[in-house]
Design a protein around this motif. Structure first.
Motif, short mmCIF file in Angstrom:
data_model
loop_
_atom_site.label_atom_id
_atom_site.label_comp_id
_atom_site.label_asym_id
_atom_site.label_seq_id
_atom_site.Cartn_x
_atom_site.Cartn_y
_atom_site.Cartn_z
N GLU A 45 5.39 0.79 3.86
CA GLU A 45 5.55 -0.33 4.79
C GLU A 45 4.88 -1.61 4.32
O GLU A 45 5.37 -2.71 4.55
N ASN A 46 3.76 -1.48 3.65
CA ASN A 46 3.00 -2.67 3.24
C ASN A 46 3.17 -2.99 1.75
O ASN A 46 2.46 -3.84 1.22
N ASP A 47 4.10 -2.30 1.11
CA ASP A 47 4.34 -2.52 -0.32
C ASP A 47 5.45 -3.53 -0.52
O ASP A 47 6.39 -3.62 0.27
N THR A 48 5.35 -4.26 -1.61
CA THR A 48 6.40 -5.21 -1.95
C THR A 48 7.64 -4.47 -2.46
O THR A 48 7.57 -3.31 -2.84
N PHE A 49 8.76 -5.17 -2.45
CA PHE A 49 10.01 -4.57 -2.90
C PHE A 49 10.50 -5.23 -4.17
O PHE A 49 10.13 -6.35 -4.50
N GLU A 50 11.35 -4.48 -4.86
CA GLU A 50 12.03 -5.00 -6.05
C GLU A 50 13.48 -4.53 -6.00
O GLU A 50 13.75 -3.36 -5.72
#
Length: 264
Positions: A239-244
């Motif tokens: 939930e708190n991680d960035t996306f790629e």
């Protein structure tokens, strides 16, 4: 070492076994899938797949030690109904997933007969062609409630620290009645909204995804959201991680925009 989570657009039908018939139709998707194992911090102990092709009342977990094949597609060449992806299951992981969800009061059960559906074996074939990584499937709840599936992802997040690769398998655009040139702009509009929404983290991203149906061209892109909801589990677990964005194509099937995402 914590593993990332993924939402993967898995293509159409049993395409890895149809190179002769389809040529390079899925070449870009295949390349993105092949790259995933090389971009992990460590080899996974097992893969947990939330497939858009399995819905149950409540949640179900595949618990067979040697899962069979579920040929849940129609109108494909005869040989595609005899293919095999003989990855082992993991009853131990199935029990662990069951414990995590049951402890939160969710309606969840083990299924000792469920095999691997094509939402699972099609995208795992390029990733792990030797079928040597154990695989467990988690069904969607037939309610298809986005908030509930995000919460399921939160409950599963500890598995990331135990060598479990969590994958939501669906399609970022899934309107089988509109795979024509008229879908080019609607699919791109929804994909643009999706990528913008995923650029947030935490509660902001979650709130936007829970309201996905109000996005531009949302119901054109997903008349029924079975292929989008696996994304919610992958997001909830990171939930708190960035996306790629690890795969993006604007001419899938000739005119459709589709994407895959990594979180963490």
């Amino acid at each position: 070492m914590r593993l990332p989570t993924y939402f993967l657009s898995h293509g159409g039908g049993p395409w890895p076994w149809m190179k002769k018939e389809q040529g390079t139709l899925f070449a870009q998707l295949e390349a993105s899938l092949r790259a995933i194992p090389h971009n992990l911090p460590q080899a996974p102990e097992a893969v947990l797949v939330i497939s858009g092709h399995w819905e149950t009342q409540g949640f179900s977990i595949s618990a067979a030690s040697q899962p069979g094949m579920v040929f849940d597609y129609y109108g494909f060449p005869e040989h595609t109904y005899h293919i095999s992806y003989p990855a082992p299951g993991s009853p131990q992981l199935a029990d662990q997933v069951h414990a995590l969800l049951a402890a939160a009061g969710l309606d969840v059960k083990l299924d000792n007969t469920r095999g691997l559906d094509h939402g699972t074996f099609t995208m795992l074939k390029p990733m792990y062609p030797d079928a040597d990584v154990p695989v467990v499937q988690l069904s969607l709840n037939a309610s298809l409630d986005p908030a509930q599936h995000i919460n399921v992802g939160r409950l599963l997040a500890p598995l990331r620290d135990q060598g479990v690769l969590i994958i939501g398998s669906g399609l970022s655009y899934h309107n089988l009645r509109r795979m024509d040139p008229g879908a080019q702009q609607p699919s791109k509009q929804f994909d643009d909204w999706l990528q913008h929404s995923l650029s947030f983290t935490g509660e902001d991203r979650t709130a936007r995804l829970c309201q996905w149906a109000s996005a531009p061209m949302a119901r054109f892109a997903h008349p029924r959201e079975d292929h989008l909801i696996p994304l919610m589990v992958a997001v909830g677990a990171a939930e708190n991680d960035t996306f790629e964005c690890i795969y993006h194509q604007e001419d899938l099937f000739g005119s459709i925009t589709a994407s895959s995402f990594r979180f963490g």
